[in-house]
Write an enzyme that holds these catalytic residues in place. Sequence first.
Site, PDB file in Angstrom:
ATOM      1  N   THR A  58      -9.080   5.843   3.293  1.00 43.65           N
ATOM      2  CA  THR A  58     -10.098   6.087   4.322  1.00 43.65           C
ATOM      3  C   THR A  58     -10.182   4.905   5.284  1.00 43.65           C
ATOM      4  OG1 THR A  58     -11.343   7.484   2.817  1.00 43.65           O
ATOM      5  CG2 THR A  58     -12.528   6.633   4.716  1.00 43.65           C
ATOM      6  N   CYS A  59     -10.121   3.707   4.739  1.00 41.35           N
ATOM      7  CA  CYS A  59     -10.201   2.503   5.572  1.00 41.35           C
ATOM      8  C   CYS A  59      -9.010   2.415   6.521  1.00 41.35           C
ATOM      9  CB  CYS A  59     -10.250   1.262   4.687  1.00 41.35           C
ATOM     10  SG  CYS A  59     -11.582   1.279   3.468  1.00 41.35           S
TER      11      CYS A  59
END
Length: 182
Positions: A58-59
Amino acid sequence: MKLYLLGRIKMMDRIPNVTFKCRVKTDGEWGWKDITTDELFKNKNVILFSLPGAFTPTCSTYQLPGFEKMYDDFKELGVHDIYCMSVNDSFVMNAWGKENNVGDKIIMMGDPFLNFTKDIGADVDKSGRGLGIRSNRYTMLLEDGVIKKIEEENYFFKMSKYQKQLIEKIENDEKFIQPSTR
């Protein structure tokens, strides 16, 4: 709206003064330098976003590329610097920034001992996901080290929505907007 986000801080608080061990390049040579939050954020308009870990899906998919993509928009609105912080060490953060081609747009900051993360109450146990103690996802808009806006993000939060909200906050704050000096 919660009064306190991340456990210990809220809007209009001054962020704690913490010292980071940073890997910096000076005259073509890499070395270590102690840098405080006061040195980093004093007399500047800054976006600081934090995430659980470098190279995580996600990052790497939303947060880091989203801020890199909107760098010019934020600069036009008077943001001097954008910092990405994670509980990884300086080597990992620099490698992740290089892997994602952020260049000078985003300053990569490691908080491997969670000194800043714990001071603001952003530490979270992600052992159930195999990550150990990490940082919650959050984004702060700072003016001279004072929190003007802070958002804690949930796991499925897409950055594009928040970035639009952040731009609206900056545009609606006449005191914040000033020509970029960098």
